[in-house]
Scaffold this motif. Structure first.
Motif, mmCIF file in Angstrom:
data_model
loop_
_atom_site.group_PDB
_atom_site.id
_atom_site.type_symbol
_atom_site.label_atom_id
_atom_site.label_comp_id
_atom_site.label_asym_id
_atom_site.label_seq_id
_atom_site.Cartn_x
_atom_site.Cartn_y
_atom_site.Cartn_z
ATOM 1 N N GLU A 76 0.825 -1.203 0.000
ATOM 2 C CA GLU A 76 0.000 0.000 0.000
ATOM 3 C C GLU A 76 0.864 1.261 0.000
ATOM 4 O O GLU A 76 1.937 1.283 0.579
ATOM 5 C CB GLU A 76 -0.922 0.010 1.220
ATOM 6 C CG GLU A 76 -1.908 -1.154 1.251
ATOM 7 C CD GLU A 76 -2.810 -1.083 2.453
ATOM 8 O OE1 GLU A 76 -2.719 -0.094 3.203
ATOM 9 O OE2 GLU A 76 -3.624 -2.014 2.642
ATOM 10 N N GLU A 77 0.351 2.291 -0.660
ATOM 11 C CA GLU A 77 1.048 3.574 -0.714
ATOM 12 C C GLU A 77 0.091 4.575 -1.345
ATOM 13 O O GLU A 77 -0.714 4.221 -2.212
ATOM 14 C CB GLU A 77 2.312 3.436 -1.583
ATOM 15 C CG GLU A 77 3.141 4.707 -1.700
ATOM 16 C CD GLU A 77 4.358 4.499 -2.605
ATOM 17 O OE1 GLU A 77 4.454 5.207 -3.624
ATOM 18 O OE2 GLU A 77 5.190 3.636 -2.288
ATOM 19 N N ASN A 78 0.139 5.844 -0.912
ATOM 20 C CA ASN A 78 -0.719 6.851 -1.520
ATOM 21 C C ASN A 78 -0.421 6.962 -3.008
ATOM 22 O O ASN A 78 0.739 7.129 -3.412
ATOM 23 C CB ASN A 78 -0.512 8.216 -0.850
ATOM 24 C CG ASN A 78 -1.285 8.310 0.463
ATOM 25 O OD1 ASN A 78 -2.191 7.535 0.706
ATOM 26 N ND2 ASN A 78 -0.908 9.261 1.299
ATOM 27 N N ASN A 79 -1.450 6.868 -3.823
ATOM 28 C CA ASN A 79 -1.262 6.910 -5.271
ATOM 29 C C ASN A 79 -2.602 7.197 -5.938
ATOM 30 O O ASN A 79 -3.637 7.292 -5.274
ATOM 31 C CB ASN A 79 -0.711 5.561 -5.775
ATOM 32 C CG ASN A 79 -1.681 4.422 -5.499
ATOM 33 O OD1 ASN A 79 -2.658 4.235 -6.220
ATOM 34 N ND2 ASN A 79 -1.418 3.664 -4.423
ATOM 35 N N THR A 80 -2.568 7.333 -7.232
ATOM 36 C CA THR A 80 -3.802 7.464 -8.025
ATOM 37 C C THR A 80 -3.812 6.390 -9.111
ATOM 38 O O THR A 80 -4.154 6.634 -10.259
ATOM 39 C CB THR A 80 -3.899 8.869 -8.664
ATOM 40 O OG1 THR A 80 -2.726 9.118 -9.454
ATOM 41 C CG2 THR A 80 -4.040 9.944 -7.606
ATOM 42 N N ASN A 81 -3.434 5.177 -8.737
ATOM 43 C CA ASN A 81 -3.351 4.084 -9.695
ATOM 44 C C ASN A 81 -4.693 3.762 -10.346
ATOM 45 O O ASN A 81 -4.741 3.179 -11.434
ATOM 46 C CB ASN A 81 -2.804 2.817 -9.019
ATOM 47 C CG ASN A 81 -1.308 2.895 -8.792
ATOM 48 O OD1 ASN A 81 -0.671 3.880 -9.170
ATOM 49 N ND2 ASN A 81 -0.742 1.883 -8.169
ATOM 50 N N GLY A 82 -5.775 4.131 -9.668
ATOM 51 C CA GLY A 82 -7.089 3.892 -10.261
ATOM 52 C C GLY A 82 -7.248 4.578 -11.606
ATOM 53 O O GLY A 82 -7.959 4.076 -12.492
ATOM 54 N N ASN A 83 -6.579 5.726 -11.776
ATOM 55 C CA ASN A 83 -6.624 6.408 -13.069
ATOM 56 C C ASN A 83 -6.058 5.526 -14.177
ATOM 57 O O ASN A 83 -6.577 5.504 -15.298
ATOM 58 C CB ASN A 83 -5.834 7.721 -13.012
ATOM 59 C CG ASN A 83 -6.601 8.828 -12.303
ATOM 60 O OD1 ASN A 83 -7.812 8.964 -12.484
ATOM 61 N ND2 ASN A 83 -5.903 9.613 -11.500
ATOM 62 N N ASP A 84 -4.977 4.802 -13.885
ATOM 63 C CA ASP A 84 -4.382 3.905 -14.887
ATOM 64 C C ASP A 84 -5.365 2.814 -15.283
ATOM 65 O O ASP A 84 -5.463 2.457 -16.462
ATOM 66 C CB ASP A 84 -3.092 3.269 -14.335
ATOM 67 C CG ASP A 84 -2.014 4.289 -14.045
ATOM 68 O OD1 ASP A 84 -2.016 5.349 -14.705
ATOM 69 O OD2 ASP A 84 -1.170 4.025 -13.161
ATOM 70 N N LEU A 85 -6.077 2.275 -14.298
ATOM 71 C CA LEU A 85 -7.043 1.227 -14.586
ATOM 72 C C LEU A 85 -8.185 1.761 -15.444
ATOM 73 O O LEU A 85 -8.602 1.108 -16.415
ATOM 74 C CB LEU A 85 -7.591 0.639 -13.282
ATOM 75 C CG LEU A 85 -8.675 -0.439 -13.416
ATOM 76 C CD1 LEU A 85 -8.172 -1.609 -14.267
ATOM 77 C CD2 LEU A 85 -9.131 -0.915 -12.040
ATOM 78 N N SER A 105 -10.896 15.301 -6.851
ATOM 79 C CA SER A 105 -10.072 16.263 -7.585
ATOM 80 C C SER A 105 -8.869 15.600 -8.257
ATOM 81 O O SER A 105 -8.255 16.194 -9.154
ATOM 82 C CB SER A 105 -9.588 17.375 -6.646
ATOM 83 O OG SER A 105 -8.760 16.837 -5.617
ATOM 84 N N GLU A 106 -8.527 14.379 -7.837
ATOM 85 C CA GLU A 106 -7.364 13.702 -8.405
ATOM 86 C C GLU A 106 -7.735 12.780 -9.558
ATOM 87 O O GLU A 106 -6.875 12.120 -10.142
ATOM 88 C CB GLU A 106 -6.638 12.907 -7.312
ATOM 89 C CG GLU A 106 -6.071 13.798 -6.212
ATOM 90 C CD GLU A 106 -5.304 13.009 -5.159
ATOM 91 O OE1 GLU A 106 -4.821 11.907 -5.470
ATOM 92 O OE2 GLU A 106 -5.209 13.504 -4.012
ATOM 93 N N ALA A 107 -9.013 12.721 -9.897
ATOM 94 C CA ALA A 107 -9.427 11.930 -11.060
ATOM 95 C C ALA A 107 -8.984 12.629 -12.335
ATOM 96 O O ALA A 107 -9.066 13.850 -12.453
ATOM 97 C CB ALA A 107 -10.934 11.747 -11.060
ATOM 98 N N ASP A 108 -8.493 11.840 -13.293
ATOM 99 C CA ASP A 108 -8.060 12.392 -14.575
ATOM 100 C C ASP A 108 -9.249 12.944 -15.351
ATOM 101 O O ASP A 108 -10.413 12.622 -15.063
ATOM 102 C CB ASP A 108 -7.382 11.306 -15.419
ATOM 103 C CG ASP A 108 -5.960 11.023 -14.960
ATOM 104 O OD1 ASP A 108 -5.468 11.756 -14.083
ATOM 105 O OD2 ASP A 108 -5.350 10.058 -15.468
ATOM 106 N N ASP A 109 -8.942 13.759 -16.360
ATOM 107 C CA ASP A 109 -9.951 14.154 -17.337
ATOM 108 C C ASP A 109 -9.980 13.046 -18.389
ATOM 109 O O ASP A 109 -9.148 12.999 -19.283
ATOM 110 C CB ASP A 109 -9.580 15.493 -17.976
ATOM 111 C CG ASP A 109 -10.597 15.928 -19.027
ATOM 112 O OD1 ASP A 109 -11.633 15.246 -19.171
ATOM 113 O OD2 ASP A 109 -10.347 16.938 -19.717
#
Length: 357
Positions: A76-85, A105-109
């Motif tokens: 585990e680590e703070n990240n925004t890997n969900g955007n990659d998925l 706010s961290e979700a990609d466009d």
């Protein structure tokens, strides 16, 4: 007992407490299936790799993705890997997508307005409401996939497998991929089989690609120039080769929506009135183009392409000017009739007027 559809969803979430919330919410939803009218079957993944593994094993109707996911299983680590998925799904898997996160706010466009971004703080009810409102689309897509697989099986056992040695032994011109050739062959056969099964009848929405698929100007592209609609009528063979022609031809499209609305409201005469318009009002100088809806569900047209109102643009200028003005393109099934009628109009010879004096 009435049977209800089951929606299959992928939940990408790495917090055990949130996963338990999901399990409890799904159980409560499924207990009330007679009122909800559909059940939910979920598979859970804690990392992008775990989610990709599940996508490879199962076909999902929708994915619900948290932005904070494990780097890899157990890490585990703070990240925004969900955007990659989400980005992977958008280019590989036709399914509904919800980004369910506490960090909106961290979700990609993603440039896909149908991807919903929801705040975790507002609870899971909103996700189930979204699934309910899109259920019919997801089930139709699943049925379409099953139909495609059924027709693919026919062509596979009847043609591709028996002739596979020809596919692999023949050299391919250019840089063509055998996989791409095989895919086109299958799609062409399936399309023809489905069209034949429907008695060669199509739905008006099949008339257009909205927005246009190709990144270059093509025959049948509809463009809006200063409020007027025009359609590209230069033959495809000329447009496919850069520099082959010096001018691009467009026919002006006359809006006949009022005539179409009147025909639809003509009672017993409705079918005859509509057919008159679809048959171009029996005038060789024009070609009927069905009405269409854009991505905002706004209706446009129908139109009559006016072959006696032609505009010619220098090819180099047309490519630069017209590409950003395209809003739809005729699908390949409807382009030949447009070009055929355009050619027939200009190839007519006619005779001199007769005078008795």
């Amino acid at each position: 007992m009435e049977s209800f559809a089951e929606l299959r969803i992928l939940v990408a979430e790495d917090e055990e407490s949130k996963i338990k919330e999901w399990v409890d919410a799904i159980a409560a939803h499924n207990v009330d299936v007679e009122n909800k009218k559909f059940s939910v079957n979920a598979q859970f993944a804690k990392s992008v790799q775990g989610a990709l593994s599940l996508i490879g094993q199962f076909r999902f109707d929708a994915a619900v993705v948290d932005l904070r996911l494990e780097i890899e299983d157990g890490v585990e680590e703070n990240n925004t890997n969900g955007n990659d998925l989400v980005r992977h799904i958008l280019v590989t898997e036709p399914m509904g997508v919800v980004v369910y996160t506490g960090q909106q706010s961290e979700a990609d466009d993603y440039r896909v307005p149908q991807v919903r971004i929801m705040n975790k703080g507002e609870g899971l009810a909103q996700v189930f409401d979204w699934l309910s409102s899109n259920k019919d689309l997801f089930l139709r897509l699943r049925a379409a996939n099953q139909t495609f697989n059924r027709e693919t099986a026919k062509i596979f056992f009847g043609s591709i497998w028996p002739r596979w040695n020809h596919w692999t032994s023949d050299s391919l011109p250019g840089n063509q991929s055998l996989t791409d050739v095989l895919a086109r062959h299958v799609v062409a056969h399936v399309h023809d089989a489905l069209l034949d099964a429907s008695g060669d009848r199509t739905h008006p929405e099949e008339t257009y690609f909205v927005p246009p698929i190709k990144n270059r100007l093509d025959t049948g592209d509809l463009v809006n120039i200063d409020g007027d609609v025009w359609i590209v009528v230069t033959p495809r063979c000329d447009l496919a080769s850069a520099g082959k022609v010096e001018t691009i031809l467009l026919a002006k499209c006359k809006d006949v929506s009022e005539l179409w609305a009147a025909a639809l409201g003509a009672g017993a005469k409705s079918e005859r009135k509509c057919n008159e318009l679809i048959q171009h009002e029996r005038m060789p100088k024009q070609h009927f183009l069905h009405p269409m809806r854009d991505n905002n569900s706004q209706t446009h047209g129908p139109w009559m392409a006016q072959f006696h109102h032609i505009r010619a643009l220098p090819a180099a200028e047309a490519v630069v000017q017209l590409l950003p003005l395209r809003f739809a393109s005729l699908s390949p099934l409807f382009v030949p009739s447009l070009v055929e009628r355009f050619g027939a109009y200009f190839s007519r010879i006619g005779t001199p007027a007769y005078s008795s004096e």
